[in-house]
Scaffold this active site. Structure first.
Site, PDB file in Angstrom:
ATOM      1  N   ASN A 115     -11.638  52.584 -11.366  1.00 10.68           N
ATOM      2  CA  ASN A 115     -10.335  52.065 -11.802  1.00 10.68           C
ATOM      3  C   ASN A 115      -9.354  52.026 -10.653  1.00 10.68           C
ATOM      4  O   ASN A 115      -9.381  52.868  -9.762  1.00 10.68           O
ATOM      5  CB  ASN A 115      -9.792  52.876 -12.990  1.00 10.68           C
ATOM      6  CG  ASN A 115      -8.917  54.031 -12.555  1.00 10.68           C
ATOM      7  OD1 ASN A 115      -7.736  53.863 -12.276  1.00 10.68           O
ATOM      8  ND2 ASN A 115      -9.509  55.226 -12.447  1.00 10.68           N
ATOM      9  N   PHE A 119      -1.064  53.594 -11.890  1.00 14.25           N
ATOM     10  CA  PHE A 119       0.016  54.249 -12.654  1.00 14.25           C
ATOM     11  C   PHE A 119       0.800  53.252 -13.512  1.00 14.25           C
ATOM     12  O   PHE A 119       2.035  53.252 -13.535  1.00 14.25           O
ATOM     13  CB  PHE A 119       0.992  55.000 -11.745  1.00 14.25           C
ATOM     14  CG  PHE A 119       0.449  56.244 -11.088  1.00 14.25           C
ATOM     15  CD1 PHE A 119      -0.741  56.832 -11.493  1.00 14.25           C
ATOM     16  CD2 PHE A 119       1.164  56.863 -10.063  1.00 14.25           C
ATOM     17  CE1 PHE A 119      -1.211  57.986 -10.887  1.00 14.25           C
ATOM     18  CE2 PHE A 119       0.705  58.020  -9.451  1.00 14.25           C
ATOM     19  CZ  PHE A 119      -0.489  58.579  -9.855  1.00 14.25           C
ATOM     20  N   SER A 180      -4.150  60.566  -7.007  1.00 13.85           N
ATOM     21  CA  SER A 180      -4.623  59.237  -7.394  1.00 13.85           C
ATOM     22  C   SER A 180      -4.851  58.427  -6.124  1.00 13.85           C
ATOM     23  O   SER A 180      -4.010  58.425  -5.226  1.00 13.85           O
ATOM     24  CB  SER A 180      -3.599  58.513  -8.263  1.00 13.85           C
ATOM     25  OG  SER A 180      -3.964  57.140  -8.337  1.00 13.85           O
ATOM     26  N   ASN A 182      -4.818  55.265  -6.081  1.00 13.42           N
ATOM     27  CA  ASN A 182      -4.312  53.912  -6.336  1.00 13.42           C
ATOM     28  C   ASN A 182      -2.818  53.730  -6.102  1.00 13.42           C
ATOM     29  O   ASN A 182      -2.260  52.695  -6.432  1.00 13.42           O
ATOM     30  CB  ASN A 182      -4.676  53.493  -7.764  1.00 13.42           C
ATOM     31  CG  ASN A 182      -6.178  53.531  -7.990  1.00 13.42           C
ATOM     32  OD1 ASN A 182      -6.932  53.072  -7.146  1.00 13.42           O
ATOM     33  ND2 ASN A 182      -6.610  54.120  -9.090  1.00 13.42           N
ATOM     34  N   THR A 183      -2.165  54.762  -5.563  1.00 11.81           N
ATOM     35  CA  THR A 183      -0.768  54.636  -5.148  1.00 11.81           C
ATOM     36  C   THR A 183      -0.747  54.905  -3.646  1.00 11.81           C
ATOM     37  O   THR A 183      -1.036  56.031  -3.227  1.00 11.81           O
ATOM     38  CB  THR A 183       0.133  55.630  -5.910  1.00 11.81           C
ATOM     39  OG1 THR A 183       0.134  55.258  -7.284  1.00 11.81           O
ATOM     40  CG2 THR A 183       1.558  55.628  -5.389  1.00 11.81           C
ATOM     41  N   LYS A 214      -3.094  68.799  -9.348  1.00 13.87           N
ATOM     42  CA  LYS A 214      -4.370  68.073  -9.467  1.00 13.87           C
ATOM     43  C   LYS A 214      -4.764  67.502  -8.115  1.00 13.87           C
ATOM     44  O   LYS A 214      -3.990  66.754  -7.503  1.00 13.87           O
ATOM     45  CB  LYS A 214      -4.243  66.957 -10.503  1.00 13.87           C
ATOM     46  CG  LYS A 214      -5.569  66.229 -10.761  1.00 13.87           C
ATOM     47  CD  LYS A 214      -5.492  65.375 -12.004  1.00 13.87           C
ATOM     48  CE  LYS A 214      -6.798  64.648 -12.280  1.00 13.87           C
ATOM     49  NZ  LYS A 214      -6.730  63.823 -13.496  1.00 13.87           N
ATOM     50  N   ASN A 243      -9.568  64.650  -9.365  1.00 13.18           N
ATOM     51  CA  ASN A 243      -9.291  63.252  -9.689  1.00 13.18           C
ATOM     52  C   ASN A 243     -10.519  62.398  -9.318  1.00 13.18           C
ATOM     53  O   ASN A 243     -11.579  62.940  -8.994  1.00 13.18           O
ATOM     54  CB  ASN A 243      -8.035  62.794  -8.922  1.00 13.18           C
ATOM     55  CG  ASN A 243      -7.225  61.785  -9.711  1.00 13.18           C
ATOM     56  OD1 ASN A 243      -7.781  60.831 -10.251  1.00 13.18           O
ATOM     57  ND2 ASN A 243      -5.921  61.982  -9.790  1.00 13.18           N
TER      58      ASN A 243
END
Ligand SMILES: Cc1cc2nc3c(=O)[nH]c(=O)nc-3n(C[C@H](O)[C@H](O)[C@H](O)COP(=O)(O)O)c2cc1C
Length: 352
Positions: A115, A119, A180, A182-183, A214, A243
């Protein structure tokens, strides 16, 4: 029943199937008694599996990982499928759309997902409203915090501190998500000096709240130990490991998609990170183990490595909601097999 439903769901794009699932679960908001009845039927309350972490009571150790109910829309329905706790979010201060679709991919043969959601969420105001309304809380509800994409990295602490003020009081525990993929730049905040600043500022806003960090599975073992040191120094209560990963130990055609990989291929590294953190803290830092759990054996492996609680996401997509009960039944069988009276005694390993 999920065996019959899965082929239909898997014909839909992954994100559409996800929205359908959240929508179905959110129907329980209008029929909470059905969710209660279902939860009782599953025997979600398991005395031998009950855990206390950071002063919170968990009636069983299996939680819903962040990202599944980003906007706190389906908490009643989710409690109805039997978890010991739910983590909502990631929530950012302001609502944001996330990356362009498609942004979730199923690697079915690998029981994995990739994925790059980025966010997408309704923002702190909307989530605050829903948390205020959620009176039925048969287990802790955690809220996972992230920064808005357009907040410069130097100002990231403002986002986390603001969220701590606004959402901290509504959460049973708070998670600082710095992992994450993805940021852009987010994971740099896991580096010790930046981490120390961020954790101490949030801790100062929420001196008594159970506060968890996390982390990513892509940190080196050395970096995991450094993060554990800072977490202990700043008096956080627990570590969530892990994560999704940027590694690609799969050959699937979709493996080239950008984003974080979760599910079975993540399992071994996530367990290793738990083990490294548990050993380095000498068992003093509670760990929530997440990554590739799709059976009681997988959950047991994480617990023996040092996890006090576990969370699942991809496993639910591939196995359906019945997975929670299967894990709970299987963990009880493990305790009986090892002649243990409580799960706590298994955390970090059992003799023999
Ligand atoms: C589609 C998707 C969205 C996710 N969104 C988030 C998120 O918003 N915040 C977060 O901390 N983790 C998020 N995660 C990561 C999960 O919480 C979990 O750490 C990871 O998927 C590993 O667990 P699993 O192998 O059981 O899926 C997401 C995972 C997936 C698959």
């Amino acid at each position: 029943m999920y065996a019959a439903l899965r082929p239909l769901l898997f014909r839909l794009p992954a994100e559409t199937a996800h929205h359908a699932g959240i929508w179905a679960l959110s129907l329980a908001e209008g029929a909470p008694n059905i969710a209660r009845w279902h939860r009782n039927r599953l025997k979600a309350q398991r005395p031998a599996l009950a855990m206390t972490v950071a002063g919170l009571t968990f009636s069983n150790p299996v939680g819903i990982a962040a990202g599944l109910d980003k906007n706190a829309e389906a908490m009643t329905g989710l409690f109805g499928i039997g978890p010991g706790f739910i983590e909502v979010g990631t929530v950012t201060p302001r609502a944001q759309e996330g990356n362009a679709t498609p942004r979730v991919f199923r690697l079915i043969e690998d029981e994995a997902l990739i994925n790059r959601m980025g966010f997408n969420n309704a923002g702190a105001d909307a989530v605050a409203g829903r948390l205020r309304e959620q009176t039925w809380r048969p287990g802790p509800i955690g809220v996972n915090f992230g920064k808005n994409r357009d907040t410069p990295l130097e100002r990231a602490t403002d986002d986390y501190v603001g969220l701590a003020h606004q959402l901290g009081p509504l959460a049973d525990y708070v998670v600082l998500n710095l992992s994450s993929p993805n940021t852009p730049g987010l994971r740099a905040l896991q580096e010790p000096d930046a981490l120390r600043v961020l954790l101490s500022l949030v801790r100062a806003v929420l001196p008594k709240k159970p506060l968890f960090l996390k982390i990513a599975p892509d940190l080196s073992d050395h970096a995991v130990r450094q993060a554990v040191d800072v977490v202990l120094e700043c008096k956080l209560d627990a570590l969530i490991a892990t994560n999704t990963t940027l590694e690609r130990n799969v050959t699937h055609a979709l493996a080239k998609e950008t984003g974080g990989l979760s599910g079975r291929p993540l399992k071994a590294r996530a367990t290793e990170v738990i083990r490294v953190a548990f050993e380095h803290s000498e068992g003093t830092l509670p760990i929530i183990g997440v990554g590739g759990i799709s059976s009681a054996d997988d959950a047991w492996e994480k617990i023996l490595a040092g996890a006090s609680l576990v969370q699942i996401y991809s496993g639910l997509v591939f196995n359906g909601p019945g997975l929670i009960r299967a894990i709970l039944d299987g963990l009880e069988a493990k305790l009986a097999q090892h002649k243990l009276s409580s799960l706590q005694a298994a955390v970090g390993g059992v003799a023999g």
